[in-house]
Design a protein around this motif. Structure first.
Motif, PDB file in Angstrom:
ATOM      1  N   VAL A  19       0.817  -1.226   0.246  1.00  0.00           N
ATOM      2  CA  VAL A  19      -0.117   0.107   0.120  1.00  0.00           C
ATOM      3  C   VAL A  19       0.919   1.174   0.056  1.00  0.00           C
ATOM      4  O   VAL A  19       1.881   1.269   0.790  1.00  0.00           O
ATOM      5  CB  VAL A  19      -1.007  -0.133   1.105  1.00  0.00           C
ATOM      6  CG1 VAL A  19      -0.286  -0.031   2.597  1.00  0.00           C
ATOM      7  CG2 VAL A  19      -2.041   0.901   1.074  1.00  0.00           C
ATOM      8  N   LEU A  41      -6.927  -0.629   9.605  1.00  0.00           N
ATOM      9  CA  LEU A  41      -7.389   0.459   8.542  1.00  0.00           C
ATOM     10  C   LEU A  41      -6.582   1.730   8.911  1.00  0.00           C
ATOM     11  O   LEU A  41      -6.231   2.064  10.145  1.00  0.00           O
ATOM     12  CB  LEU A  41      -8.901   0.764   8.616  1.00  0.00           C
ATOM     13  CG  LEU A  41      -9.615  -0.289   8.017  1.00  0.00           C
ATOM     14  CD1 LEU A  41     -11.310   0.251   8.041  1.00  0.00           C
ATOM     15  CD2 LEU A  41      -9.514  -0.760   6.729  1.00  0.00           C
ATOM     16  N   LYS A  53      -7.829   2.593   3.929  1.00  0.00           N
ATOM     17  CA  LYS A  53      -7.270   1.387   3.611  1.00  0.00           C
ATOM     18  C   LYS A  53      -6.746   0.622   4.638  1.00  0.00           C
ATOM     19  O   LYS A  53      -6.200   0.999   5.605  1.00  0.00           O
ATOM     20  CB  LYS A  53      -6.248   1.789   2.402  1.00  0.00           C
ATOM     21  CG  LYS A  53      -6.790   2.425   0.991  1.00  0.00           C
ATOM     22  CD  LYS A  53      -5.564   2.684   0.175  1.00  0.00           C
ATOM     23  CE  LYS A  53      -6.083   3.319  -1.126  1.00  0.00           C
ATOM     24  NZ  LYS A  53      -5.063   3.782  -2.035  1.00  0.00           N
ATOM     25  N   ASP A 129      -0.657   0.322  -5.504  1.00  0.00           N
ATOM     26  CA  ASP A 129      -1.239  -0.355  -4.198  1.00  0.00           C
ATOM     27  C   ASP A 129      -1.737  -1.802  -4.795  1.00  0.00           C
ATOM     28  O   ASP A 129      -2.115  -1.609  -5.853  1.00  0.00           O
ATOM     29  CB  ASP A 129      -2.682   0.444  -4.073  1.00  0.00           C
ATOM     30  CG  ASP A 129      -2.499   1.671  -3.025  1.00  0.00           C
ATOM     31  OD1 ASP A 129      -1.397   1.715  -2.317  1.00  0.00           O
ATOM     32  OD2 ASP A 129      -3.564   2.286  -2.988  1.00  0.00           O
TER      33      ASP A 129
END
Length: 144
Positions: A19, A41, A53, A129
């Motif tokens: 990420v 998250l 995310k 990502d």
């Protein structure tokens, strides 16, 4: 496929999904609610690259950490409750406060966050990502 070599802060061999943020990672804002709720998250509303995310268990690619003196404690606590990234890959230098938290998580809690810094400005241009990354113990990072 591209390969980068950085400085090992806490080493390890790892393969996983990444990420990515292209702005500084505010540790406290990202984990403000995550530590007490054990949420993986990102909770930092000011970071649109990461907000909402999953960052827990992922390979977090970032330029640098930002924030207050609590950053190290927050990283150590996130590791302790199991919501820290599996790895943090810095294109720039890691700050000493984040490094301290990452090292303490490894020593106190036996929860290693692989951390490599100084991967260079081109590193963030090559990651996306959900992309796959391999990390070797010598600080070699391969982006697939």
């Amino acid at each position: 496929m591209k390969t980068y070599t950085g400085r090992v802060v806490t080493g390890g061999r790892l393969r996983g999904d990444c990420v990515v943020t292209r702005q500084g990672f505010n540790t406290l804002a990202s984990y403000f609610h995550g530590i007490t709720t054990a949420s993986p998250l990102c909770h930092d509303q000011n970071n649109p690259d990461l907000y909402r995310k999953v960052i827990g268990g992922k390979i977090l690619c970032l330029p640098q950490s930002i924030g207050s003196t609590t950053g190290g404690m927050v990283l150590q606590s996130a590791a302790k409750v199991g919501v820290a990234p599996a790895a943090m890959l810095y294109s720039e230098h890691i700050d000493t406060i984040s490094a301290a938290g990452i090292i303490l998580a490894d020593i106190w809690d036996d929860r290693r966050i692989v951390a490599i810094d100084q991967l260079g400005p081109d590193f963030l241009d090559s990651v996306r990502d959900g992309g796959r990354i391999d990390i070797d113990e010598d600080g070699t990072v391969t982006v697939h």
